[in-house]
Design an enzyme around this catalytic site. Structure first.
Site, PDB file in Angstrom:
ATOM      1  N   GLY A   1       0.829  -1.201   0.000  1.00 40.52           N
ATOM      2  CA  GLY A   1       0.000   0.000   0.000  1.00 40.52           C
ATOM      3  C   GLY A   1       0.861   1.248   0.000  1.00 40.52           C
TER       4      GLY A   1
ATOM      5  N   GLY B   1      -0.563   4.864  -0.953  1.00 38.65           N
ATOM      6  CA  GLY B   1      -1.684   5.431  -0.208  1.00 38.65           C
ATOM      7  C   GLY B   1      -1.269   6.614   0.648  1.00 38.65           C
ATOM      8  N   GLN B   2      -2.201   7.105   1.447  1.00 40.71           N
ATOM      9  CA  GLN B   2      -1.963   8.301   2.247  1.00 40.71           C
ATOM     10  C   GLN B   2      -0.795   8.122   3.212  1.00 40.71           C
ATOM     11  OE1 GLN B   2      -4.792   9.260   5.294  1.00 40.71           O
ATOM     12  NE2 GLN B   2      -4.384  11.451   5.214  1.00 40.71           N
TER      13      GLN B   2
ATOM     14  N   ILE C   1      -0.582  -2.069  -6.124  1.00 37.38           N
ATOM     15  CA  ILE C   1      -1.507  -2.858  -6.926  1.00 37.38           C
ATOM     16  C   ILE C   1      -1.714  -2.156  -8.260  1.00 37.38           C
ATOM     17  CG2 ILE C   1      -2.710  -3.921  -4.974  1.00 37.38           C
ATOM     18  CD1 ILE C   1      -4.924  -1.815  -5.326  1.00 37.38           C
TER      19      ILE C   1
ATOM     20  N   TYR D   1     -15.454  -1.463   8.865  1.00 34.11           N
ATOM     21  CA  TYR D   1     -14.079  -1.015   9.086  1.00 34.11           C
ATOM     22  C   TYR D   1     -13.658  -1.333  10.514  1.00 34.11           C
ATOM     23  CZ  TYR D   1     -10.156   2.303   9.450  1.00 34.11           C
ATOM     24  OH  TYR D   1      -8.930   2.889   9.653  1.00 34.11           O
TER      25      TYR D   1
ATOM     26  N   LYS E   1     -10.824  -4.016  12.049  1.00 30.44           N
ATOM     27  CA  LYS E   1      -9.703  -3.532  12.858  1.00 30.44           C
ATOM     28  C   LYS E   1      -9.597  -4.298  14.178  1.00 30.44           C
ATOM     29  CE  LYS E   1      -7.885  -0.592  10.089  1.00 30.44           C
ATOM     30  NZ  LYS E   1      -6.565  -0.922   9.487  1.00 30.44           N
TER      31      LYS E   1
END
Length: 317
Positions: free
Chosen positions: A8, A11-12, A35, A143, A147
């Site tokens: 990832g 990402g941010q 990806i 979400y 987690k």
């Protein structure tokens, strides 16, 4: 931690963490995992190796680990909170099935693993003020469910197989580098962009809604520091509360107006995001992270606001 795979990486968090690791780990290699459709560009591509790394493809991950002799994996693949509510099955596939793949590779190849948790792991029945490190976690979003399961599964692999799993519960993260996508706390990034552009900000979160937030430089320090911490001093592993500042939309709006007195805000509350926000803590107690591995933030709302505005002026104007 010498040779690292960041899954990832565009990402941010990943885009900035990958660059930080490349700067701060001398003699090692940090692989930017991505990806298709989210390939690294610019400095992220030019400063080190990049490999296609889909968490749902365990063989692909294992091949990268072998190729670069990876000893630590940062697993940042996830759908953010609001997006996960729209695509709950995809969120489960990426965040749970993907995690199993990572943990199995780590078990076989003896890698350490960092998989971030979040304030989203808490729910409406969690104490909202100074939320304890160890407390009830009954989230009401997909979400949040993933987690909590991430924390438990990571602890299981540590206790069962000795995999060196570590994690923090990130608050909402604020950055001028990469825009977030689909998170409940995204407004706290978007509001700065609106101010610098001279636009009225349309806020999806109601005034009076307090949530923990953190400036990205502090979040990156935490992600590196926890992986470098002495394991003998870690009572907890998955996951540590970390905190920096807590505010509501009106508070950050007023902080920005000190620089932009004519800045305006209008509230158009998104019921999905508001419902998620209402279930999250107002402020977490991070005393365990401070005691066990020396966590301490460097930025507060005032210093973050000054830094965000300075960098966004350079970026946008």
């Amino acid at each position: 931690m010498k040779n690292v795979l960041v899954i990832g990486s565009t990402g941010q968090i990943g885009s900035e963490l990958t660059m930080k690791l490349r700067r701060e780990i001398p003699g090692g290699v940090t692989v930017a995992g991505y990806i298709p459709g989210a390939e690294p560009k610019g400095a992220l591509l030019e400063s080190g190796p990049a490999e296609q790394a889909d968490v749902c493809d365990a063989k692909q991950i294992a091949a990268i680990v072998e190729k670069y002799d990876i000893d630590a994996i940062y697993n940042l693949a996830a759908l953010l909170s609001a997006t996960a509510e729209k695509k709950p099955l995809l969120a489960w596939d990426i965040q749970m099935n993907g995690l199993i793949n990572i943990l199995e590779v780590a078990r076989e190849k003896r890698c350490a693993v960092f998989t971030p948790s979040s304030i989203g792991s808490f729910g409406p029945s969690t104490p909202h003020d100074n939320t304890p490190q160890d407390t009830i976690q009954r989230p009401t979003s997909m979400y949040g469910v993933t987690k909590v399961a991430t924390e438990l599964l990571s602890d299981y692999y540590f206790h069962k197989y000795g995999v060196d799993t570590r994690s923090v519960r990130f608050p909402g993260l604020i950055s001028y580098t990469t825009l977030p996508g689909g998170g409940t706390t995204d407004y706290a990034v978007e509001i700065y962009y609106a101010a610098v552009k001279g636009e009225t900000f349309v806020c999806p979160i109601a005034p009076g809604t307090y949530m923990d937030m953190m400036y990205m430089p502090d979040a990156l320090r935490a992600a590196v520091q926890i992986m470098q911490a002495d394991p003998d001093k870690l009572v907890h592993r998955n996951s540590f509360n970390i905190a920096s500042m807590s505010f509501d939309p009106e508070t950050i709006f007023q902080a920005i107006r000190k620089e932009y007195p004519d800045f305006r805000i209008r509230y158009e509350v998104d019921p999905v995001r508001q419902g998620i926000a209402d279930s999250w803590p107002d402020k977490m107690d991070d005393s365990c992270a401070r005691a066990e591995w020396g966590w301490k933030p460097e930025f507060d709302l005032e210093s973050m606001t000054a830094d965000m505005i300075m960098h966004l002026k350079e970026k946008l104007l």
